[in-house]
Structure formats: C-alpha cells, structure tokens
Design an enzyme around this catalytic site. Structure first.
Site, PDB file in Angstrom:
ATOM      1  N   ASP A 348      33.626  34.765  37.167  1.00  0.00           N
ATOM      2  CA  ASP A 348      34.912  34.579  38.054  1.00  0.00           C
ATOM      3  C   ASP A 348      34.919  32.790  38.607  1.00  0.00           C
ATOM      4  O   ASP A 348      33.885  32.598  38.119  1.00  0.00           O
ATOM      5  CB  ASP A 348      34.762  35.821  39.332  1.00  0.00           C
ATOM      6  N   ASP A 550      33.155  37.963  42.974  1.00  0.00           N
ATOM      7  CA  ASP A 550      33.267  37.721  44.689  1.00  0.00           C
ATOM      8  C   ASP A 550      34.497  39.258  45.367  1.00  0.00           C
ATOM      9  O   ASP A 550      34.222  39.715  46.103  1.00  0.00           O
ATOM     10  CB  ASP A 550      32.980  37.049  45.234  1.00  0.00           C
ATOM     11  N   ASP A 554      37.223  41.564  41.297  1.00  0.00           N
ATOM     12  CA  ASP A 554      36.301  41.738  40.047  1.00  0.00           C
ATOM     13  C   ASP A 554      36.095  43.084  39.859  1.00  0.00           C
ATOM     14  O   ASP A 554      34.591  43.424  39.194  1.00  0.00           O
ATOM     15  CB  ASP A 554      35.643  40.517  40.591  1.00  0.00           C
TER      16      ASP A 554
END
Length: 687
Positions: A348, A550, A554
C-alpha cells in the site's frame, strides 16, 4: 497533549478529534479453551518440579490429574464427537497417548502432550474470535441512525426525522452535518464539504465533495453540511462489502489446513490400529497379558508425535519471539511458516511506504520575490492564516514554519471554506491560502506555470494570495518512510519478483512515489475490492502474495493474500486483526528481515522433521522387530524430543536476527549496508 503533528491516529480520527470506533474485543478469559488450557499449564508447572524433587506422589499426583483433566477436556471431547462421525483426529490420539503414558507411570510425558495441545487449541480459538470481533466492529464505522429529510413543503420544524439505518431506503435524502459520519453510500445533491474517506480509499487527505459526487458510508464529513441521496441499501454499502470480503477471504485459507487434517487422520488411525494389533494379536496366540500390554504401550509412546510437534513449533515460536523483540508481532507459528513462502509482494502507499502525514516539500515565490516577501515571508503569512485550521495541509504549513523558526503572527477574521481554503487578516493584509482553481480561477500565466510545475512533481499545489495578489505556491506531499527503498529492493531479491504498488491514491502521486522507492508496477485509484481482486488474480496464477498495508481499505487484500502484514502505529483495528503480522513501530525495513527469518525457521523445521522421523522410525522398528525396553524407549523418545527442541531454540539468539538481516540484504543493493539495516543489526527495536 501530544502535538497534532506527531499524532499517530488514523486520519479520520484526527480530522475533527472524532471519538474512536468502539471496540468489540473479546476478553481473554471469556473463552473456555483459554481457561482450560491455562488451568492445565499451571497444574503441570506446579507438578513438574515436585515430581523431579522426589516429593510424595500424593502431593504431585492430584496436580498431574488436574493437568490431564483440564487440558484434555476440550480436545478429548472434540475427538469423541469426531469419533461419533467415524473420524479420528490427532487430538484424541494425544489424549489417549497421554493416558497411556500415565498408565505406565510416565506422567511427565503425558502432561507435556496435554499442555502442548491445549495451549495450541486455545491460541487458535482466541485468534479466530478476535478476527470476528474486529470484522463486526467495522460495522460501527457507520452511525446507528441517520437524519432523513422529508419532502419539501412539510410544516416548519418537521423537515427532519431521525431513523435507524435499517429504515433507510434507496432514494431517501439524508442530512450529514460537519463532524458526522455518512450513514449510507450515495450521491451529494446539495452542499459542499471535505470528506475524509481514508477508511475506504486510503487517500491521505480529505476529498472535496460537491453535488454529483459519490460518497461512502462510514467516511467522515469534515466541514460543510451535505444532503445526500441514498443509492444503496445498508447491506450493499462499501463497508458491508468489505466485511463480507474479509470473512470470505479468511475462509478461503481453510483448504490449506485440509492436507494437514488428512495427514493427522491417517497417522492417528495408523497408530491406533498398530497399537491394537500389537496388543490383540500376541494375546490371541497365548502371550502374557502384562508383557503384551507393556509392549503395546511402549509402541504408543514411541510412536506418539511429540518429537514431530516439537520439530515444528520451537523453530517457529523462537522466530516469533525474536521478531517480537525487534518490533514485529507474528500472530502464530503457521503465519511464521507461511511468510517464508511468499513469491510476490504488494504494498500500500499511504501509511505504508509513506508516513501518512503531509508535509510542505517546497515553497515557490512569485516573480519579484512575492512582493518583497521572499520564501520566509510567504511561508510565515501562510502559516499565520492556517494556524486556526484543523486541515492536515494547514498543520503541514504550520509545522514547516515552526521548523524553520519563523514567527507566526496572530490572525484576525479567520474563515474556512470547504474545497477552497482559508482566509484571514494578518498584519492588516488579507491572506488567502488554498486551492489554485478556487482562489485563482482558471489558472494561466505565471500562476499556471508554477502550479503545473508543482503538480508535475507529484505534489499538491497550494496557492498563497496577499490582498488578492499571488505571492507564492506551496508544494505538499506525503513523506516517504525511512528505508522504504531499501526494503522494497530487499523484498524483490528475496521473492525473485519486483514488488507492486496497490493504492487508492491518484496515479500521478502513486507513480512519483513508486519512482522514489524503486517500484515499477503501479495500480492506482483502487477501491478495497479492486485491491483484493488483484491479489486473487496473482494467487490464481500460482503466486503466494504478501500484502503490506495499514487501513480498513487494505483489509480485504490482507485477508485474501497468502500472508498479510499491517503497519501498527496508525493501522486500523480491522487491518491489525486481519493481518497475519504487525510491524509495531512502522519500521518497514523489518518486513524483509522477517521474511528471511521465516525461511531460516522453515529450514530448521525440515532438519527437525528429519531427526524426529529417523528417531521415531528407529524406535518403532526396534519395538516391532525386537524387544525395546520401556526405559530405553522413553529415553529415546524424550531424547529425540529434547534434541529437536534445542535445535529449534537456536532462533532465539540475537545472531539469528543478524543472520536474517544479512539474508535480506544478500545479493548487493543498499539494504545490506544502509542505515536502517545497521540500526536493526545494532540494537533491539522493541521490548
């Protein structure tokens, strides 16, 4: 109170200091498996030293009995239930083996077996329940009620009604005031405001919403009242779909356990059949009952998989403990083993490769020195105007001014307009700071050139006007984490494939960040389901994907992946629970080290399985072909168990972490010699 610039909370919480999402975490002792396992372990730890000290059996005997009953209750009962369905699992075999060991006086062997399996079952039950708690808690992001607007023309004071989310229907109009969370997915029909939707898209900054824009349930309305038309039923909202995807993806991991269950079933049946044959066949031929029973029980003990269990667990648990000391919490031995098998890594952007907090990267001054202000003057005026604002961009401007030691004057007549910026009077001059299009209009000339240059560098442009005249442009960007480039390179070397960037942020910012950290493949503008779909695509092609993220957005990808790691400081509750491991202090450099440590643990597991298999095989053959004395059988069995246990404990040493750091940096590149690896080599970073 901590400075907002050092605030590690999620962006949605920081925006207007909104209360955190309620937690539904199950208490540890609320699970019966945990209570029984704890009682069994305590009884064993009390009985063991008394037994070794030669104290009377009347003292330690009841403690061993309590250990057996408490630890064997859950697996024994489950084994009996399975037996009723004509299925025999290894849990029941362990209970039988423990009872058999106790029957011939080997209380220590039996107690150890019981404790190992009871604790393992308790940890599995706790992990399952905590994940379920987190998934249910995600639904709390959406408010319990909504303000529904009645058709225009109703009597005064009756335009609004508070209803539960279950009463909302597609087409209803709802009012969302500043600081409130949106109750449903829909479209803005009136009003304007900045909505923090980091929980859904991962975007680090609030997004301006105007009539015609789409909004999502659970996101936070920062400023401005919005009238939103409900487009989807609550059960079909993005938040609800995320919950469903997490649950579905978590269940898809179950087939991985099927092979283990089949092996356990066959092994258990084989041992039971062999034990009964060793006892029944000789008796049928007139053998002595006592000696036959002793031989059968000896077989049961030497064939029990204590050494096999310890062949696997100590290396993995030692690796978990070592990783924990260095700031990475790996949730189970299965996770530690799986991390070493990853072949592709997806990362990410916001909060993972970056710190998730914007900063002013450059200050451009208009021609003529911005009316004589210069760079320091432009920044000081902008900071003075932004000082009263709670916007993340405002905090970034004020932070840079303080960092440079600039004095921040008091501002008067402060006002803030969503999507436009702020206005204030500083030292008798009107200062405006905000969006280029909103404050300057159709950008052209010098202003257009300055804004284009800033945005061309992948930054967010913020213009500064004094008395209506452009004096400068600020370039704001998210800060790349220390060691991100080295970590990306190390992960690429370990897996043999280049890491990929999966982000909900815009493509221009994503490509710029990817270039800085050395990532070639970028997938930007993704919603949570898009990230999960990309992971499933790779998994279907035979890849074992590691996802590092995080946020709530996600979580589906973390659940769908072969392995998932969450960044711990600003990570959402769902991401932390869904992920297989958590980087407590957000040191990205530890991710490749843990992968390398997992591979070391896997190699030790193979070594231990060879040792355990050889010892068990030799003892079983001896008992079947010749006459294996019980004391020698117990000594051989326990000796192999101790051997593989000590071999596995090697990974507890600090040198094992140092070796993993070297493994992660093997093959050249910056990671092996950079500052981050030296820090990891030189000290413990957690605990």
């Amino acid at each position: 109170m901590a400075s907002p610039l050092l605030d590690d909370r999620p962006a949605a919480t920081r925006l207007l200091a909104a209360p955190p999402v309620p937690s539904r975490r199950t208490r540890l002792l609320a699970l019966p498996e945990v209570r029984w396992a704890g009682l069994s372990a305590v009884a064993f730890l009390l009985a063991f030293p008394l037994d070794l000290a030669g104290v009377s059996a009347w003292v330690w005997g009841p403690l061993y009995a309590l250990c057996y009953v408490a630890g064997g209750w859950e697996p024994g009962w489950a084994g009996l239930v399975a037996l009723r369905g004509w299925s025999l699992d290894v849990d029941l075999l362990m209970v039988v083996a423990a009872i058999g060991a106790a029957a011939i006086g080997q209380f220590l062997d039996g107690g150890l077996l019981i404790v190992i399996f009871a604790v393992s079952g308790a940890l599995e039950a706790l992990a399952t329940r905590r994940t379920a708690d987190s998934v249910r808690g995600l639904l709390d992001l959406a408010p319990a009620t909504a303000v529904r607007l009645r058709p225009r023309g109703a009597a005064a004071g009756e335009d609004e009604e508070v209803v539960g989310l279950g009463e909302l229907r597609v087409g209803d109009l709802v009012l969302v005031r500043p600081g409130e969370r949106l109750p449903a997915d829909g479209t803005v029909v009136e009003g304007a405001g900045e909505v923090d939707q980091a929980t859904i898209t991962g975007e680090p900054l609030p997004v301006n919403k105007e009539p015609g824009d789409e909004v999502f349930a659970g996101t936070l309305n920062g400023t401005g009242a919005l009238r939103v038309r409900v487009d989807k039923d609550a059960s079909e909202s993005v938040i609800a779909r995320i919950v469903g995807m997490v649950e579905e993806a978590s269940e898809t991991k179950a087939p991985t356990q099927l092979f283990i269950e089949k092996v356990e079933q066959r092994y258990s049946v084989g041992v039971v059949v062999a034990t009964l044959a060793l006892f029944g066949v000789p008796l049928a031929w007139g053998a002595d009952f006592t000696s036959t029973l002793l031989r059968a029980m000896t077989f049961m003990i030497v064939a029990s998989p204590c050494a096999v269990v310890l062949a696997t667990m100590p290396p993995l648990l030692s690796a978990i403990a070592n990783a924990g000391r260095h700031g990475v919490l790996v949730k189970s031995a299965v996770v530690m083993e799986r991390l070493g098998g990853v072949t592709r890594v997806a990362l990410d952007k916001t909060g993972t490769l970056t710190e998730g907090a914007p900063r002013v990267a450059e200050v451009r001054v208009a021609s003529g020195g911005g009316g004589g202000l210069g760079e320091a003057g432009v920044l000081a005026l902008a900071a003075a105007a932004e000082h009263s604002s709670e916007h993340p961009l405002a905090r970034a401007v004020v932070a840079l001014a303080k960092e440079r030691g600039l004095g921040i004057e008091s501002a008067e007549d402060f006002s803030s307009e969503p999507g436009r910026g702020v206005r204030a009077v500083v030292g008798g001059r009107e200062v405006r700071v905000g969006s280029p299009l909103a404050l300057v209009g159709v950008v052209g000339g010098e202003a257009g050139l300055m804004v284009a240059e800033v945005e061309g560098a992948g930054r967010t442009a913020v213009v500064v006007l004094v008395d209506g005249v452009l004096v400068g442009v600020l370039g704001v960007e998210d800060r790349v984490r220390v060691g991100a480039g080295e970590a990306v390179a190390a992960l690429g070397r370990l897996t043999g494939s280049a890491p990929v960037l999966l982000t909900g942020d815009n493509e221009r910012a994503a490509v710029k960040l990817a270039g800085e950290v050395g990532i070639a493949e970028v997938r930007a503008g993704l919603l949570p389901q898009d990230k999960a779909a990309a992971v499933r695509e790779w998994e279907a092609a035979g890849e074992k994907v590691l996802v590092v993220g995080d946020g709530v957005n996600d979580a589906p990808a973390l659940a769908a992946a072969h392995s998932g790691i969450a960044m711990g400081r600003a990570g959402s509750d769902l991401a932390l629970e869904t992920a297989d491991a958590v980087v407590v202090r957000d040191e990205l450099a530890t991710v490749p080290v843990v992968v390398a440590l997992s591979r070391r643990a896997r190699r030790l597991v193979v070594q231990n399985l060879v040792i355990a298999g050889f010892c068990i095989g030799a003892l079983v053959i001896w008992d079947l072909v010749g006459h294996l004395p019980l004391p020698l059988g117990v000594a051989g069995h326990e000796g192999s168990t101790v051997l593989v246990g000590l071999n596995g404990l090697r990974l507890l040493r600090e040198s094992a972490w140092r070796g993993a750091v070297r493994d992660a940096g093997a093959g050249g590149g910056g990671f092996g010699v950079g500052a981050a690896p030296r820090r990891l080599l030189g000290r413990r970073t957690f605990g």
